[in-house]
Design an enzyme around this catalytic site. Structure first.
Site, PDB file in Angstrom:
ATOM      1  N   HIS A  35     -40.868  55.913 -37.089  1.00 51.14           N
ATOM      2  CA  HIS A  35     -41.985  56.258 -36.217  1.00 51.14           C
ATOM      3  C   HIS A  35     -42.990  57.150 -36.948  1.00 51.14           C
ATOM      4  O   HIS A  35     -42.853  58.370 -36.957  1.00 51.14           O
ATOM      5  CB  HIS A  35     -41.466  56.982 -34.981  1.00 51.14           C
ATOM      6  CG  HIS A  35     -40.464  56.181 -34.206  1.00 51.14           C
ATOM      7  ND1 HIS A  35     -39.155  56.021 -34.611  1.00 51.14           N
ATOM      8  CD2 HIS A  35     -40.591  55.481 -33.041  1.00 51.14           C
ATOM      9  CE1 HIS A  35     -38.511  55.265 -33.734  1.00 51.14           C
ATOM     10  NE2 HIS A  35     -39.360  54.918 -32.777  1.00 51.14           N
ATOM     11  N   HIS A  75     -37.881  60.852 -32.017  1.00 52.04           N
ATOM     12  CA  HIS A  75     -38.269  59.680 -32.816  1.00 52.04           C
ATOM     13  C   HIS A  75     -39.185  60.074 -33.964  1.00 52.04           C
ATOM     14  O   HIS A  75     -39.263  59.383 -34.962  1.00 52.04           O
ATOM     15  CB  HIS A  75     -38.925  58.613 -31.933  1.00 52.04           C
ATOM     16  CG  HIS A  75     -40.119  59.105 -31.170  1.00 52.04           C
ATOM     17  ND1 HIS A  75     -39.997  59.824 -30.001  1.00 52.04           N
ATOM     18  CD2 HIS A  75     -41.450  59.007 -31.411  1.00 52.04           C
ATOM     19  CE1 HIS A  75     -41.217  60.126 -29.550  1.00 52.04           C
ATOM     20  NE2 HIS A  75     -42.108  59.650 -30.392  1.00 52.04           N
ATOM     21  N   GLY A 124     -33.617  62.520 -29.477  1.00 54.50           N
ATOM     22  CA  GLY A 124     -33.888  61.082 -29.565  1.00 54.50           C
ATOM     23  C   GLY A 124     -33.897  60.524 -28.155  1.00 54.50           C
ATOM     24  O   GLY A 124     -34.872  59.894 -27.739  1.00 54.50           O
ATOM     25  N   PRO A 125     -32.826  60.775 -27.396  1.00 58.32           N
ATOM     26  CA  PRO A 125     -32.911  60.479 -25.969  1.00 58.32           C
ATOM     27  C   PRO A 125     -33.961  61.427 -25.363  1.00 58.32           C
ATOM     28  O   PRO A 125     -33.766  62.651 -25.348  1.00 58.32           O
ATOM     29  CB  PRO A 125     -31.500  60.792 -25.456  1.00 58.32           C
ATOM     30  CG  PRO A 125     -30.622  60.725 -26.679  1.00 58.32           C
ATOM     31  CD  PRO A 125     -31.483  61.239 -27.792  1.00 58.32           C
ATOM     32  N   LEU A 126     -35.073  60.876 -24.957  1.00 56.17           N
ATOM     33  CA  LEU A 126     -36.217  61.711 -24.594  1.00 56.17           C
ATOM     34  C   LEU A 126     -35.880  62.693 -23.477  1.00 56.17           C
ATOM     35  O   LEU A 126     -35.124  62.382 -22.565  1.00 56.17           O
ATOM     36  CB  LEU A 126     -37.393  60.822 -24.189  1.00 56.17           C
ATOM     37  CG  LEU A 126     -37.918  59.921 -25.320  1.00 56.17           C
ATOM     38  CD1 LEU A 126     -38.929  58.913 -24.785  1.00 56.17           C
ATOM     39  CD2 LEU A 126     -38.540  60.747 -26.429  1.00 56.17           C
ATOM     40  N   GLY A 163     -43.349  61.156 -23.513  1.00 56.93           N
ATOM     41  CA  GLY A 163     -42.090  60.572 -23.057  1.00 56.93           C
ATOM     42  C   GLY A 163     -41.132  61.633 -22.547  1.00 56.93           C
ATOM     43  O   GLY A 163     -40.505  61.473 -21.491  1.00 56.93           O
ATOM     44  N   ILE A 194     -50.264  58.264 -25.522  1.00 57.17           N
ATOM     45  CA  ILE A 194     -49.735  56.950 -25.934  1.00 57.17           C
ATOM     46  C   ILE A 194     -48.208  56.990 -25.875  1.00 57.17           C
ATOM     47  O   ILE A 194     -47.592  57.965 -26.306  1.00 57.17           O
ATOM     48  CB  ILE A 194     -50.169  56.614 -27.392  1.00 57.17           C
ATOM     49  CG1 ILE A 194     -51.675  56.362 -27.469  1.00 57.17           C
ATOM     50  CG2 ILE A 194     -49.398  55.419 -27.941  1.00 57.17           C
ATOM     51  CD1 ILE A 194     -52.161  55.098 -26.783  1.00 57.17           C
ATOM     52  N   HIS A 266     -46.947  53.916 -33.017  1.00 58.41           N
ATOM     53  CA  HIS A 266     -45.762  54.651 -32.542  1.00 58.41           C
ATOM     54  C   HIS A 266     -44.502  54.393 -33.358  1.00 58.41           C
ATOM     55  O   HIS A 266     -43.910  55.338 -33.867  1.00 58.41           O
ATOM     56  CB  HIS A 266     -45.496  54.311 -31.063  1.00 58.41           C
ATOM     57  CG  HIS A 266     -44.155  54.766 -30.584  1.00 58.41           C
ATOM     58  ND1 HIS A 266     -43.962  56.010 -30.040  1.00 58.41           N
ATOM     59  CD2 HIS A 266     -42.939  54.172 -30.614  1.00 58.41           C
ATOM     60  CE1 HIS A 266     -42.680  56.157 -29.746  1.00 58.41           C
ATOM     61  NE2 HIS A 266     -42.040  55.053 -30.080  1.00 58.41           N
ATOM     62  N   GLU A 415     -28.037  68.578 -12.139  1.00 59.33           N
ATOM     63  CA  GLU A 415     -26.840  68.328 -12.940  1.00 59.33           C
ATOM     64  C   GLU A 415     -27.189  68.018 -14.393  1.00 59.33           C
ATOM     65  O   GLU A 415     -26.547  68.512 -15.321  1.00 59.33           O
ATOM     66  CB  GLU A 415     -26.022  67.169 -12.347  1.00 59.33           C
ATOM     67  CG  GLU A 415     -25.470  67.426 -10.945  1.00 59.33           C
ATOM     68  CD  GLU A 415     -26.499  67.223  -9.831  1.00 59.33           C
ATOM     69  OE1 GLU A 415     -27.601  66.688 -10.104  1.00 59.33           O
ATOM     70  OE2 GLU A 415     -26.197  67.575  -8.686  1.00 59.33           O
ATOM     71  N   HIS A 477     -19.322  60.170  -2.549  1.00 58.76           N
ATOM     72  CA  HIS A 477     -18.863  61.382  -3.223  1.00 58.76           C
ATOM     73  C   HIS A 477     -17.505  61.219  -3.892  1.00 58.76           C
ATOM     74  O   HIS A 477     -17.030  62.143  -4.536  1.00 58.76           O
ATOM     75  CB  HIS A 477     -18.793  62.535  -2.212  1.00 58.76           C
ATOM     76  CG  HIS A 477     -20.140  63.081  -1.848  1.00 58.76           C
ATOM     77  ND1 HIS A 477     -21.163  62.276  -1.412  1.00 58.76           N
ATOM     78  CD2 HIS A 477     -20.637  64.343  -1.878  1.00 58.76           C
ATOM     79  CE1 HIS A 477     -22.236  63.020  -1.174  1.00 58.76           C
ATOM     80  NE2 HIS A 477     -21.944  64.278  -1.458  1.00 58.76           N
ATOM     81  N   ARG A 524      -9.935  68.657  -4.776  1.00 55.82           N
ATOM     82  CA  ARG A 524     -10.373  69.448  -3.628  1.00 55.82           C
ATOM     83  C   ARG A 524      -9.168  69.888  -2.806  1.00 55.82           C
ATOM     84  O   ARG A 524      -9.125  70.977  -2.253  1.00 55.82           O
ATOM     85  CB  ARG A 524     -11.295  68.612  -2.738  1.00 55.82           C
ATOM     86  CG  ARG A 524     -11.616  69.306  -1.428  1.00 55.82           C
ATOM     87  CD  ARG A 524     -12.515  68.474  -0.528  1.00 55.82           C
ATOM     88  NE  ARG A 524     -12.878  69.271   0.637  1.00 55.82           N
ATOM     89  CZ  ARG A 524     -12.587  68.924   1.885  1.00 55.82           C
ATOM     90  NH1 ARG A 524     -11.948  67.800   2.140  1.00 55.82           N
ATOM     91  NH2 ARG A 524     -12.949  69.706   2.886  1.00 55.82           N
TER      92      ARG A 524
HETATM   93  C1  TPP Z   1     -34.231  58.398 -22.686  1.00 56.56           C
HETATM   94  C2  TPP Z   1     -35.033  57.524 -23.585  1.00 56.56           C
HETATM   95  N1  TPP Z   1     -35.631  56.448 -23.094  1.00 56.56           N
HETATM   96  C3  TPP Z   1     -36.323  55.623 -23.907  1.00 56.56           C
HETATM   97  C4  TPP Z   1     -36.415  55.875 -25.244  1.00 56.56           C
HETATM   98  C5  TPP Z   1     -37.154  54.920 -26.156  1.00 56.56           C
HETATM   99  N2  TPP Z   1     -38.420  55.550 -26.603  1.00 56.56           N
HETATM  100  C6  TPP Z   1     -38.511  56.187 -27.760  1.00 56.56           C
HETATM  101  S1  TPP Z   1     -40.015  56.867 -27.999  1.00 56.56           S
HETATM  102  C7  TPP Z   1     -40.585  56.265 -26.532  1.00 56.56           C
HETATM  103  C8  TPP Z   1     -41.989  56.531 -26.091  1.00 56.56           C
HETATM  104  C9  TPP Z   1     -42.301  57.953 -26.193  1.00 56.56           C
HETATM  105  O1  TPP Z   1     -43.634  58.196 -25.992  1.00 56.56           O
HETATM  106  P1  TPP Z   1     -44.240  59.560 -26.491  1.00 56.56           P
HETATM  107  O2  TPP Z   1     -43.336  60.664 -26.180  1.00 56.56           O
HETATM  108  O3  TPP Z   1     -45.623  59.633 -25.959  1.00 56.56           O
HETATM  109  O4  TPP Z   1     -44.211  59.418 -28.055  1.00 56.56           O
HETATM  110  P2  TPP Z   1     -45.395  58.961 -29.017  1.00 56.56           P
HETATM  111  O5  TPP Z   1     -45.711  57.551 -28.660  1.00 56.56           O
HETATM  112  O6  TPP Z   1     -46.520  59.873 -28.786  1.00 56.56           O
HETATM  113  O7  TPP Z   1     -44.789  59.069 -30.375  1.00 56.56           O
HETATM  114  C10 TPP Z   1     -39.583  55.574 -25.867  1.00 56.56           C
HETATM  115  C11 TPP Z   1     -39.752  54.930 -24.557  1.00 56.56           C
HETATM  116  C12 TPP Z   1     -35.760  57.031 -25.719  1.00 56.56           C
HETATM  117  N3  TPP Z   1     -35.787  57.355 -27.001  1.00 56.56           N
HETATM  118  N4  TPP Z   1     -35.116  57.849 -24.878  1.00 56.56           N
END
Ligand code: TPP
Length: 672
Positions: A35, A75, A124-126, A163, A194, A266, A415, A477, A524
Site C-alpha cells: 500500500h 496497511h 491491519g484490522p482497521l 477506515g 479515499i 491505495h 466489549e 445469551h 452463572r
Molecule cells: C477490519 C478491516 N476491514 C477491512 C480491511 C481491508 N482494508 C484495508 S485498508 C481499507 C480501506 C481503508 O481506507 P483508509 O483508512 O481511508 O486508508 P487509505 O485508503 O487512506 O490508505 C480496507 C477496507 C481491513 N484491513 N480491516
C-alpha cells in the site's frame, strides 16, 4: 500545500519526507504488493512527528518511558518500516525493506508486534490500533499515578485513516477515551477522503470532527502537507486536557500524476513508469533503496533526539527507593509476584475444607479478592456487567480522571473496545488487564481477542454465564459455539473450571502466562466442590486429569468441563451402581492437555474403555479426545448441545436438552 512550494520553502523537510515516500513506493514495487498511497500521503505528518515531537531513542527501543507510536492504519506498514529504518532501529536494515512482505522478513504485510523493535502493536484490522491506543494511554496514566512523572510521562500518538474511523470499534474507543480524559492521547487522522472502493462519501458522510468533539475530545486541524501547520497543531495537542484529534488533510499517493487522490493509489504498486515520474516530481535522483548521506544523517539524528531524555529517566528510575524500583522492573517484565503461588494455594486449601458450593463466576471473585491485594498490577473491568461478572473486588477503586490509582475500569457497553484497550494496557507494560462480559459476547470482542492471541499477550477474559445454565435470559445469551471458537483460536487458553479449586488454578495459570491470553468460561449457576482432596500442585496446569478413578474394572471414561463435571460425577454413580467401572476426567483446559506428553495423555485416556464427553456446548472441539488419542468412533459419544438453547429455568433446560446424568449413563451403556 503543493509539492513545488514544499520543495521551495521547506526543502530539508521535503527531502526527509521524500525519503519515506520513495522507500515506501519502491518497497511496494519490489514486493509487487502493498500500500503505497497512505505512506506517500502521511509522510509529512510522520516526518514532523518523528523529528520534532515523538520522544524515543532508536538505540533503546524498550525504554519504558518512550512515547508510543501506533500505526492504526496498518496497511501503510511501509511508512513505519521506513521510519524505523531511517531513525536507526538496529533490526530494521535496508535488506529488511528490500524484502518487504517476503518469507522470513520482519517487514510483514502489516506491522506485527514482536517482529521488529518499535512495532508497539499489531495493526491491519482497521480500528484496532486506535482502540489499543486508548489502553496504552490508560496504562500511562495509571503508571504515572503509581510511580510518578519522573518515570512515566509520555504520549501515545496514533495515525488512523478513514477506515479506522469508520469501523465500529473506533466509536467505542473514542467514547471511552473521551470520558477518561486521556489528555496524552493524540490521534492524527489521515483525512484523504479515499478508501478502497473510492471516495469515502460513497459510504459515509459522518462529520468526524463533530463526532470526536461530542465524545469529549479536543479537535484540531491542519494541512497534512504543511510542516509548519502540522508542528503547530502537534504543539497545541500536547497542551490539552482532553484527548486530541488532529484532522490532517492529506492527498493519498501525494505527487503521483495518475494516482494521487484516487483509490488506485491505495493498495497496489504504482508501476515503474509512474514511479519514474514521481521521482522527477519529487526531485529525487537516487536509485531504489539508496538514501543520500545528508538525509540519512538527518534521520539518524532524529533517532537520537531522545538520548538525553532517556538518560534523565534512567537517573529518575535509579533514584526511586529500591523497593519501588524493583517493583517497577518486575511489573514491566510481567513477572508475577512470589506471593501469588502461596495465595492461590491457601485459597484452594480453605475452599476444599469449606466445600463451597458457588458459581464459578463467584469463585472467580473469591480468587480476585485474595489476588488483587498481592498483585497491584492487575487492572480489572467489565463491559457494564460488573455485578454479573463479579470482576470488581473491594480494594480496587475506580479508574477515572479523578482517580488514576483506581484499578477498576467501567468500560461501558463496549466489549470490542474493552478487549482492544486491554491489549493496549498489556502491551504498554506494567499492568495485567482482565475484563468481563458474558461468554456469548465473545463474538462482540472477537476482533481484539484474536489479536491478543496473535500478538501473544496475556490478557484475561472473564467470560461468565457460560452455557444454557444461565437459564431465563434465553438463547440470545446462551453460548453454544463460543467454547469451540475460543478453542479453535491458536495460542489461547480456554479454561472452563468446575469449582472453586479449578477456578483458582485457572487464574493462577492466566496470571503467570507471559505469551498466551486466557478465556475463563464461568458459570452463572452454583456448582458443588468436586475437588475434595487438597493438592498443592496445580492439576489444571495439565489441562485434564483423573478426578475420580473407576472402581473395579474400568469400562468407561467420562470427560467433562465446568458445570458438567457435576453431571459426569452423578452419571458415574449411576454406572458404578450397575457395576460399570467409570473414570471421570475433568478437562479444564484442552490446550494445556494437548501440550502434555503422550505418556501423560495416555495415562488419562487409555485405549479400551468407552468414552463419553459431556459439555453444554457444541461437540466440535471434543472429537480429538473422543475419536483421537486412542479413541474409537464405535465406543465414543457426546452429550451436549446441537442447537441454540431456549428461555426457561436452567434445570428445565438441562432436562429438555438431555444433558443429564441419566442421559450420560445411557449413552455409556449403549456403547458397551
Ligand atoms: C477490519 C478491516 N476491514 C477491512 C480491511 C481491508 N482494508 C484495508 S485498508 C481499507 C480501506 C481503508 O481506507 P483508509 O483508512 O481511508 O486508508 P487509505 O485508503 O487512506 O490508505 C480496507 C477496507 C481491513 N484491513 N480491516
Amino acid at each position: 500545500m503543493d509539492i513545488a512550494t514544499l520543495r521551495d520553502k521547506h526543502a530539508h523537510h521535503w527531502n526527509m519526507a521524500a525519503a519515506l515516500r520513495v522507500l515506501a513506493m519502491d518497497a511496494v514495487q519490489a514486493a509487487n504488493s502493498g500500500h503505497p498511497g497512505m505512506p506517500m500521503g502521511m509522510a509529512d505528518v510522520a516526518t514532523v512527528l518523528f523529528t520534532k515531537h515523538l520522544k524515543f531513542d532508536a538505540s533503546t527501543p524498550d525504554w519504558a518511558d518512550r512515547d508510543r507510536f501506533i500505526l492504526s492504519a496498518g496497511h501503510g506498514s511501509m511508512l513505519l518500516y521506513a521510519l524505523l529504518h531511517l531513525t536507526g532501529y538496529e533490526d530494521m536494515t535496508i535488506d529488511q525493506l528490500r524484502n518487504f512482505r517476503q518469507w522470513g522478513a520482519i517487514t510483514a504485510g502489516h506491522p506485527e508486534y514482536g517482529h521488529a523493535k518499535g512495532i508497539e502493536t499489531t495493526t491491519g484490522p482497521l480500528g484496532q490500533g486506535i482502540a489499543n491506543a486508548v489502553g496504552f494511554a490508560m496504562a500511562e496514566e495509571a503508571l504515572r499515578a503509581r510511580f510518578g512523572a519522573g518515570v512515566a510521562d509520555h504520549h501515545t500518538w496514533v495515525i488512523a485513516g478513514d477506515g479506522c474511523l469508520m469501523e465500529g470499534i473506533s466509536h467505542e474507543a473514542i467514547g471511552l477515551a473521551g470520558m477518561q480524559k486521556l489528555s496524552k492521547l493524540i490521534v492524527l487522522w489521515d483525512n484523504n477522503n479515499i478508501s478502497i472502493d473510492g471516495k469515502v462519501s460513497l459510504s459515509d458522510i459522518t462529520d468526524q470532527r463533530a463526532r470526536f468533539a461530542a465524545a469529549g475530545w479536543r479537535v484540531l486541524a491542519c494541512d497534512g502537507h504543511d510542516p509548519v501547520e502540522i508542528e503547530h497543531a502537534m504543539n497545541e495537542a500536547k497542551d490539552s486536557d482532553r484527548p486530541v484529534l488532529i484532522d490532517c488533510k492529506t492527498h493519498i499517493g501525494f505527487g503521483s500524476p495518475k494516482k494521487q487522490d484516487s483509490a488506485s493509489a491505495h493498495g497496489s504498486p504504482l508501476g515503474p513508469d509512474e514511479i519514474a515520474k514521481v521521482r522527477e516530481i519529487y526531485g529525487w535522483n537516487y536509485p531504489p533503496f539508496e538514501i543520500p548521506a545528508e538525509i540519512r544523517t538527518a534521520w539518524a539524528e532524529a533517532g537520537k533526539r531522545g538520548v538525553a531524555a532517556r538518560h534523565v529517566w534512567e537517573g529518575n528510575l535509579a533514584r526511586l527507593s529500591s523497593t519501588k524500583r524493583e517493583e517497577f522492573e518486575r511489573r514491566m517484565a510481567g513477572d508475577a509476584p512470589k506471593k501469588l503461588a502461596t495465595t492461590i494455594r491457601a485459597l484452594k486449601k480453605q475452599a476444599t475444607e469449606a466445600k463451597h458450593k458457588v458459581a464459578t463466576r463467584k469463585a472467580s471473585e473469591m480468587v480476585l479478592e485474595v489476588v488483587n491485594p498481592v498483585m497491584p498490577e492487575t487492572i480489572g473491568g467489565s463491559a457494564d456487567l460488573t455485578g454479573s461478572n463479579n470482576t470488581k473486588t473491594a480494594d480496587l477503586g475506580i479508574f477515572n480522571p479523578d482517580n488514576r490509582r483506581g484499578r477498576y475500569v467501567h468500560y461501558g457497553i463496549r466489549e470490542h473496545g474493552m478487549a482492544a484497550a486491554m491489549n493496549g494496557i498489556a502491551l504498554h507494560g506494567g499492568f495485567r488487564p482482565y475484563g468481563g462480559t458474558f461468554l456469548v459476547f465473545t463474538d462482540y470482542a472477537r476482533g481484539a481477542v484474536r489479536l491478543s492471541a496473535l500478538m501473544g499477550i496475556p490478557v484475561t477474559y472473564v467470560m461468565t454465564h457460560d452455557s444454557i445454565g444461565l437459564g431465563e435470559d434465553g438463547p440470545t445469551h446462551q453460548p453454544v459455539e463460543h467454547l469451540a471458537m475460543c478453542r479453535a483460536t491458536p495460542n489461547t487458553y480456554t479454561f472452563r473450571p468446575a469449582d472453586v479449586v479449578e477456578t483458582a488454578e485457572a487464574w493462577e495459570l492466566a496470571l503467570t502466562s507471559k505469551r498466551t491470553p486466557s478465556v475463563l468460561a464461568l458459570s452463572r449457576q452454583n456448582l458443588p466442590l468436586v475437588r475434595d482432596k487438597h493438592t498443592t500442585k496445580n492439576l489444571s496446569a495439565q489441562g485434564a486429569y483423573v478426578l475420580r478413578e473407576a472402581e473395579g474394572k474400568r469400562k468407561a471414561i467420562l470427560l467433562a468441563t465446568g458445570s458438567e463435571v457435576e453431571v459426569a460425577l452423578k452419571a458415574r454413580d449411576l454406572l458404578q451402581a450397575e457395576g460399570i467401572g467409570t473414570r471421570v476426567v475433568s478437562v479444564p483446559c484442552m490446550e494445556l492437555f494437548a501440550a502434555q506428553d503422550e505418556a501423560y495423555r495416555k495415562k488419562v485416556l487409555p485405549a479400551g474403555p468407552a468414552r463419553v464427553a459431556v459439555e453444554a456446548a457444541v461437540r466440535q472441539p471434543w472429537d480429538r479426545w473422543l475419536l483421537g488419542e486412542r479413541g474409537r468412533e464405535a465406543k465414543a459419544g457426546f452429550v451436549g448441545m446441537d442447537s441454540f438453547g431456549a428461555s426457561a429455568p436452567a434445570e428445565r433446560l438441562y432436562e429438555e436438552f438431555g444433558i443429564t446424568a441419566e442421559a450420560v449413563a445411557e449413552k455409556v451403556k449403549s456403547l458397551l
